[in-house]
Scaffold this motif. Structure first.
Motif, PDB file in Angstrom:
ATOM      1  N   SER A  13       0.828  -1.210   0.000  1.00 23.33           N
ATOM      2  CA  SER A  13       0.000   0.000   0.000  1.00 23.33           C
ATOM      3  C   SER A  13       0.859   1.255   0.000  1.00 23.33           C
ATOM      4  N   LYS A  14       1.932   1.218   0.783  1.00 17.53           N
ATOM      5  CA  LYS A  14       2.823   2.382   0.918  1.00 17.53           C
ATOM      6  C   LYS A  14       3.525   2.669  -0.410  1.00 17.53           C
ATOM      7  N   LYS A  15       4.028   1.612  -1.043  1.00 15.95           N
ATOM      8  CA  LYS A  15       4.728   1.802  -2.327  1.00 15.95           C
ATOM      9  C   LYS A  15       3.770   2.396  -3.365  1.00 15.95           C
ATOM     10  N   ALA A  16       2.530   1.888  -3.379  1.00 14.61           N
ATOM     11  CA  ALA A  16       1.554   2.386  -4.351  1.00 14.61           C
ATOM     12  C   ALA A  16       1.198   3.847  -4.050  1.00 14.61           C
ATOM     13  N   ALA A  17       1.026   4.176  -2.775  1.00 14.08           N
ATOM     14  CA  ALA A  17       0.668   5.556  -2.403  1.00 14.08           C
ATOM     15  C   ALA A  17       1.777   6.514  -2.823  1.00 14.08           C
ATOM     16  N   ILE A  18       3.027   6.087  -2.657  1.00 15.72           N
ATOM     17  CA  ILE A  18       4.154   6.953  -3.043  1.00 15.72           C
ATOM     18  C   ILE A  18       4.151   7.191  -4.559  1.00 15.72           C
ATOM     19  N   LEU A  19       3.817   6.149  -5.322  1.00 14.07           N
ATOM     20  CA  LEU A  19       3.756   6.325  -6.783  1.00 14.07           C
ATOM     21  C   LEU A  19       2.663   7.320  -7.174  1.00 14.07           C
ATOM     22  N   VAL A  20       1.485   7.202  -6.522  1.00 12.45           N
ATOM     23  CA  VAL A  20       0.376   8.116  -6.841  1.00 12.45           C
ATOM     24  C   VAL A  20       0.760   9.550  -6.448  1.00 12.45           C
ATOM     25  N   ALA A  21       1.315   9.711  -5.243  1.00  9.18           N
ATOM     26  CA  ALA A  21       1.679  11.053  -4.779  1.00  9.18           C
ATOM     27  C   ALA A  21       2.749  11.658  -5.691  1.00  9.18           C
ATOM     28  N   SER A  22       3.709  10.836  -6.136  1.00  7.22           N
ATOM     29  CA  SER A  22       4.766  11.348  -7.024  1.00  7.22           C
ATOM     30  C   SER A  22       4.163  11.810  -8.351  1.00  7.22           C
ATOM     31  N   MET A  26       4.444  15.577  -9.586  1.00  3.35           N
ATOM     32  CA  MET A  26       5.122  15.921 -10.846  1.00  3.35           C
ATOM     33  C   MET A  26       4.174  16.655 -11.787  1.00  3.35           C
ATOM     34  N   ASN A  27       2.895  16.266 -11.753  1.00  3.09           N
ATOM     35  CA  ASN A  27       1.896  16.944 -12.584  1.00  3.09           C
ATOM     36  C   ASN A  27       0.631  17.144 -11.757  1.00  3.09           C
ATOM     37  N   PRO A  28       0.486  18.332 -11.141  1.00  2.00           N
ATOM     38  CA  PRO A  28      -0.671  18.573 -10.262  1.00  2.00           C
ATOM     39  C   PRO A  28      -2.008  18.422 -10.980  1.00  2.00           C
ATOM     40  N   ARG A  29      -2.004  18.505 -12.328  1.00  2.64           N
ATOM     41  CA  ARG A  29      -3.260  18.370 -13.079  1.00  2.64           C
ATOM     42  C   ARG A  29      -3.410  16.950 -13.633  1.00  2.64           C
ATOM     43  N   SER A  30      -2.818  15.996 -12.946  1.00  2.62           N
ATOM     44  CA  SER A  30      -2.885  14.600 -13.402  1.00  2.62           C
ATOM     45  C   SER A  30      -4.319  14.096 -13.484  1.00  2.62           C
ATOM     46  N   GLU A  41      -7.678  -0.080  -0.356  1.00  2.00           N
ATOM     47  CA  GLU A  41      -8.067   0.702   0.841  1.00  2.00           C
ATOM     48  C   GLU A  41      -6.854   1.222   1.621  1.00  2.00           C
ATOM     49  N   GLY A  42      -5.833   0.371   1.786  1.00  2.00           N
ATOM     50  CA  GLY A  42      -4.628   0.767   2.538  1.00  2.00           C
ATOM     51  C   GLY A  42      -3.908   1.904   1.823  1.00  2.00           C
ATOM     52  N   MET A  43      -3.827   1.821   0.507  1.00  8.40           N
ATOM     53  CA  MET A  43      -3.175   2.880  -0.276  1.00  8.40           C
ATOM     54  C   MET A  43      -3.918   4.203  -0.103  1.00  8.40           C
ATOM     55  N   TYR A  44      -5.269   4.137  -0.133  1.00  6.46           N
ATOM     56  CA  TYR A  44      -6.047   5.371   0.034  1.00  6.46           C
ATOM     57  C   TYR A  44      -5.813   5.962   1.421  1.00  6.46           C
ATOM     58  N   SER A  45      -5.732   5.100   2.435  1.00  7.01           N
ATOM     59  CA  SER A  45      -5.565   5.636   3.779  1.00  7.01           C
ATOM     60  C   SER A  45      -4.187   6.297   3.939  1.00  7.01           C
ATOM     61  N   ILE A  46      -3.163   5.745   3.274  1.00  6.17           N
ATOM     62  CA  ILE A  46      -1.825   6.374   3.329  1.00  6.17           C
ATOM     63  C   ILE A  46      -1.837   7.701   2.552  1.00  6.17           C
ATOM     64  N   LEU A  47      -2.556   7.729   1.436  1.00  2.00           N
ATOM     65  CA  LEU A  47      -2.643   8.989   0.670  1.00  2.00           C
ATOM     66  C   LEU A  47      -3.336  10.073   1.489  1.00  2.00           C
ATOM     67  N   ASN A  52      -2.839  15.061   4.613  1.00  4.79           N
ATOM     68  CA  ASN A  52      -2.910  15.779   5.902  1.00  4.79           C
ATOM     69  C   ASN A  52      -1.549  16.339   6.308  1.00  4.79           C
ATOM     70  N   ASN A  53      -0.483  15.639   5.899  1.00  6.67           N
ATOM     71  CA  ASN A  53       0.884  16.116   6.214  1.00  6.67           C
ATOM     72  C   ASN A  53       1.406  17.089   5.153  1.00  6.67           C
ATOM     73  N   LYS A  54       0.526  17.491   4.252  1.00  8.35           N
ATOM     74  CA  LYS A  54       0.866  18.433   3.169  1.00  8.35           C
ATOM     75  C   LYS A  54       1.962  17.893   2.232  1.00  8.35           C
ATOM     76  N   GLU A  55       1.983  16.582   2.063  1.00  9.31           N
ATOM     77  CA  GLU A  55       2.964  15.978   1.145  1.00  9.31           C
ATOM     78  C   GLU A  55       2.392  15.855  -0.266  1.00  9.31           C
ATOM     79  N   VAL A  56       1.091  16.052  -0.405  1.00  7.28           N
ATOM     80  CA  VAL A  56       0.454  15.962  -1.729  1.00  7.28           C
ATOM     81  C   VAL A  56      -0.833  16.782  -1.711  1.00  7.28           C
ATOM     82  N   ASP A  57      -1.121  17.395  -2.872  1.00  5.55           N
ATOM     83  CA  ASP A  57      -2.293  18.268  -2.973  1.00  5.55           C
ATOM     84  C   ASP A  57      -3.119  17.812  -4.191  1.00  5.55           C
TER      85      ASP A  57
END
Ligand code: GLP
Length: 240
Positions: A13-22, A26-30, A41-47, A52-57
């Motif tokens: 889940s963590k690896k997938a969340a990092i890929l989505v956030a990256s 890289m492209n905020p209009r993705s 579900e686990g990936m969504y909860s990490i995202l 919340n930690n302002k690591e992705v918008d």
């Protein structure tokens, strides 16, 4: 295909969340293609934590979900519309107008599917598509069959999927018998695909996928035709 084998569900889940956030950083209009089922579900909860930690918008992101039961009301707690709000959308800042899910309440299913496909194209296609995988190798609701529809379409669910998904409903009788789903061609048009699989019950389907052979009797194998596919799975799904 790149295969990442993880020790457990959390690592997957963590690896997938990092890929989505990256992708979003890289492209905020993705344009993101999203999936339901218990696997992401686990990936969504990490995202949500990352948001919340302002690591992705997500304020400029557009989303297209893979599928939806048909017919089903959006207020039904088992609808994918309800699932996405509960597990992701109500916790992040993606604007409601940027969210697309096939409409399980549509009067004309064919028209709904045609318009959904056109809308994906109008957005320039999906940048990153997240996928789960059914025990029988279904992707979205593209079920094993001799022939598959290429684009977004209305489909019948197989007995195996009705039985697998009945765990979320009061009984198998309550699982809708139809669904609206992106077709395999819709999915294969995505620029990148990340498929998640966890647990022994996915082992057969993952083995067929990684064999490199292609058959409509295991729709997941058609992903072998994509040039940018990452499979993130845990040891149980990979080794059985
Ligand atoms: C459903 C969805 C699929 C999903 C599959 C697996 O049928 N339509 O998109 O991949 O279930 O679900 P789970 O992750 O709960 O095993």
């Amino acid at each position: 295909m790149r295969i990442i084998i993880c020790d457990n569900y959390y690592e997957m889940s963590k690896k997938a969340a990092i890929l989505v956030a990256s992708q979003v950083n890289m492209n905020p209009r993705s344009v993101l293609g999203l999936a339901t089922g218990s696997t992401p579900e686990g990936m969504y909860s990490i995202l949500i934590n990352m948001y919340n930690n302002k690591e992705v918008d997500f304020s400029e992101v557009t989303t297209f979900n893979l599928d939806e039961y048909f017919p089903i009301s959006k207020s039904n707690s088992q609808s994918y519309d309800f699932f996405m709000k509960k597990h992701l959308f109500s916790h992040i800042n993606v604007p409601e107008t940027n969210i697309n899910i096939p409409n399980g309440e549509a009067c004309d299913a064919e028209k709904e599917c045609e318009e959904y496909e056109k809308k994906i194209d109008a957005f320039g296609g999906i940048d990153l598509q997240i996928l789960g995988i059914g025990q029988n190798g279904h992707i979205g609701f593209n079920e094993p069959d001799e022939f598959l529809f290429s684009n977004t379409h209305k489909t019948d669910l197989t007995e195996s999927t009705i039985s697998a998904n009945s765990r979320f409903f009061a009984s198998a009788d309550e699982v809708p018998k139809n669904a609206l789903t992106m077709g395999m061609a819709t999915i294969l048009k995505a620029k990148k695909i990340v498929l998640l699989a966890s647990g022994k019950s996915k082992h057969d389907a993952i083995s067929k996928l990684v064999s490199g052979k292609i058959t409509t009797s295991c729709p997941a194998t058609m992903l072998n035709m994509h040039k940018d596919l990452v499979v993130i799975c845990d040891k149980e799904a990979y080794h059985g």
